[in-house]
Design a protein around this motif. Sequence first.
Motif, PDB file in Angstrom:
ATOM      1  N   SER A  47      14.034  38.375  66.484  1.00 40.65           N
ATOM      2  CA  SER A  47      13.054  39.161  67.591  1.00 40.65           C
ATOM      3  C   SER A  47      12.859  37.595  68.534  1.00 40.65           C
ATOM      4  O   SER A  47      13.158  36.521  68.121  1.00 40.65           O
ATOM      5  CB  SER A  47      11.747  39.443  67.057  1.00 40.65           C
ATOM      6  N   PRO A  48      12.818  37.634  69.804  1.00 42.21           N
ATOM      7  CA  PRO A  48      12.660  36.691  70.780  1.00 42.21           C
ATOM      8  C   PRO A  48      11.038  35.986  70.259  1.00 42.21           C
ATOM      9  O   PRO A  48      11.677  34.164  70.152  1.00 42.21           O
ATOM     10  CB  PRO A  48      12.594  37.271  71.946  1.00 42.21           C
ATOM     11  N   LYS A  49      10.771  36.674  69.712  1.00 44.39           N
ATOM     12  CA  LYS A  49       9.167  36.165  69.449  1.00 44.39           C
ATOM     13  C   LYS A  49       9.347  35.609  68.406  1.00 44.39           C
ATOM     14  O   LYS A  49       8.175  34.023  67.722  1.00 44.39           O
ATOM     15  CB  LYS A  49       8.589  36.933  68.758  1.00 44.39           C
ATOM     16  N   LEU A  50      10.171  35.001  67.309  1.00 42.50           N
ATOM     17  CA  LEU A  50      10.898  33.930  66.076  1.00 42.50           C
ATOM     18  C   LEU A  50      11.578  32.484  66.532  1.00 42.50           C
ATOM     19  O   LEU A  50      11.828  32.435  65.627  1.00 42.50           O
ATOM     20  CB  LEU A  50      11.151  35.079  65.254  1.00 42.50           C
ATOM     21  N   GLN A  51      11.868  33.398  67.631  1.00 43.62           N
ATOM     22  CA  GLN A  51      12.768  31.664  68.161  1.00 43.62           C
ATOM     23  C   GLN A  51      12.403  30.364  68.186  1.00 43.62           C
ATOM     24  O   GLN A  51      13.004  29.278  67.863  1.00 43.62           O
ATOM     25  CB  GLN A  51      13.476  31.855  69.421  1.00 43.62           C
ATOM     26  N   SER A  79      17.690  42.863  60.784  1.00 44.73           N
ATOM     27  CA  SER A  79      16.355  42.006  61.700  1.00 44.73           C
ATOM     28  C   SER A  79      15.579  41.665  61.583  1.00 44.73           C
ATOM     29  O   SER A  79      14.933  42.175  60.303  1.00 44.73           O
ATOM     30  CB  SER A  79      16.141  44.026  62.319  1.00 44.73           C
ATOM     31  N   LEU A  80      14.840  40.942  61.844  1.00 43.74           N
ATOM     32  CA  LEU A  80      14.342  40.576  61.523  1.00 43.74           C
ATOM     33  C   LEU A  80      13.248  40.085  62.511  1.00 43.74           C
ATOM     34  O   LEU A  80      13.382  40.100  63.874  1.00 43.74           O
ATOM     35  CB  LEU A  80      15.016  38.649  61.153  1.00 43.74           C
ATOM     36  N   LYS A  81      11.591  40.650  62.488  1.00 43.91           N
ATOM     37  CA  LYS A  81      10.770  40.855  63.183  1.00 43.91           C
ATOM     38  C   LYS A  81      10.068  39.910  63.026  1.00 43.91           C
ATOM     39  O   LYS A  81       9.455  39.792  61.579  1.00 43.91           O
ATOM     40  CB  LYS A  81      10.329  42.761  63.476  1.00 43.91           C
ATOM     41  N   GLY A  82       8.581  39.723  64.061  1.00 47.31           N
ATOM     42  CA  GLY A  82       7.227  39.327  63.544  1.00 47.31           C
ATOM     43  C   GLY A  82       6.400  39.273  64.686  1.00 47.31           C
ATOM     44  O   GLY A  82       6.889  39.119  65.627  1.00 47.31           O
ATOM     45  N   ASN A  83       5.381  38.772  64.496  1.00 48.94           N
ATOM     46  CA  ASN A  83       4.825  37.784  65.727  1.00 48.94           C
ATOM     47  C   ASN A  83       4.794  36.138  66.004  1.00 48.94           C
ATOM     48  O   ASN A  83       4.465  36.173  67.188  1.00 48.94           O
ATOM     49  CB  ASN A  83       3.120  38.215  65.687  1.00 48.94           C
TER      50      ASN A  83
END
Length: 325
Positions: free
Chosen positions: A278-282, A318-322
Amino acid sequence: MRINQEIIERYLNDEASEGERFFVERWYASFENKPDGLSDLTEEERAELKNKIKEAIQEQIKHKEKYNPPRWVWAVASMAAVLVIVVGLSFYFLPNDKEKISKIKSDIPISDWAKYENSSAKILKVVLPDGSIVLLQPKTQLSYNQSDRLYRQVNLKGEAFFDVKRDEARPFLIYSGKMTTTVLGTSFNVKAYPTMETFEVSVVTGKVSVKNETEKEIILLPKQQVVLATKTDEMQVNVLPPDKTFYWELSSLQFDDTNMEDVVKSIEHNFNVQIELSPKLQNCRLSGNFDNVHLSTILEVICRSIEAEYVIDGQNISLKGNGCP
């Protein structure tokens, strides 16, 4: 499994599979308190049945010098006529019944089996009563026979990695559709979803025996994989690249304040997987030393460290988060 005369004859001749032996022995042990059913037979049927059983026993005695079984096997032979009667003469006297049972089927319901199901999108770790560790992929069902003292038996629908605790006295058997996998103590991955056209067994350590529906056996060593075609029952052995680690194997990774994009690239390269980040985790960073661990362990540590969630589907993750501050 339905016990018929063919199975009993194979048992007496020491030609029965592990599953057949298990059911005959368990069946015989539970027979003590059941009626024998002789009252339902005519004199002619009794005579025919006894003659056929007598022939099987006499044939076994001829080979006694070559094979010296324990006493309880001869007890089963002497009770064979009663056993056949209990399951019903329809299996014995109907010549059109061509049912051939070579092993336990994975969809046979057994009340004594403990059941595990991974309905999540993550990898589920299960520790079996014998100490063996199983990593269940999503949409996977596993059942384990808790009462069998002769074998450690597992039914599998889906995909799982097995790290089997060694016990030479009790082989570990995995039934997955038309495929039976047998080990004493080793680690390997089984991929056998009911809807798949091919099933796979991939060995990490030790030696594994794989049989198809016709009892053809293939012995696998580390970095070997057998692929079973579910429609044709044909098996093919593949040699896996020795320099490549797959998602079911162990690997070592080390990160020192590494950004997540580089972490993902390292995991993809080491475990042969594809990760959608997820772009938020970059902007997140990770430090940690992973020494000889499974992919599931690394994913769990990452998610706890950066407050993220992962979803896995085979080789796709897939890795997702805030995100991180």
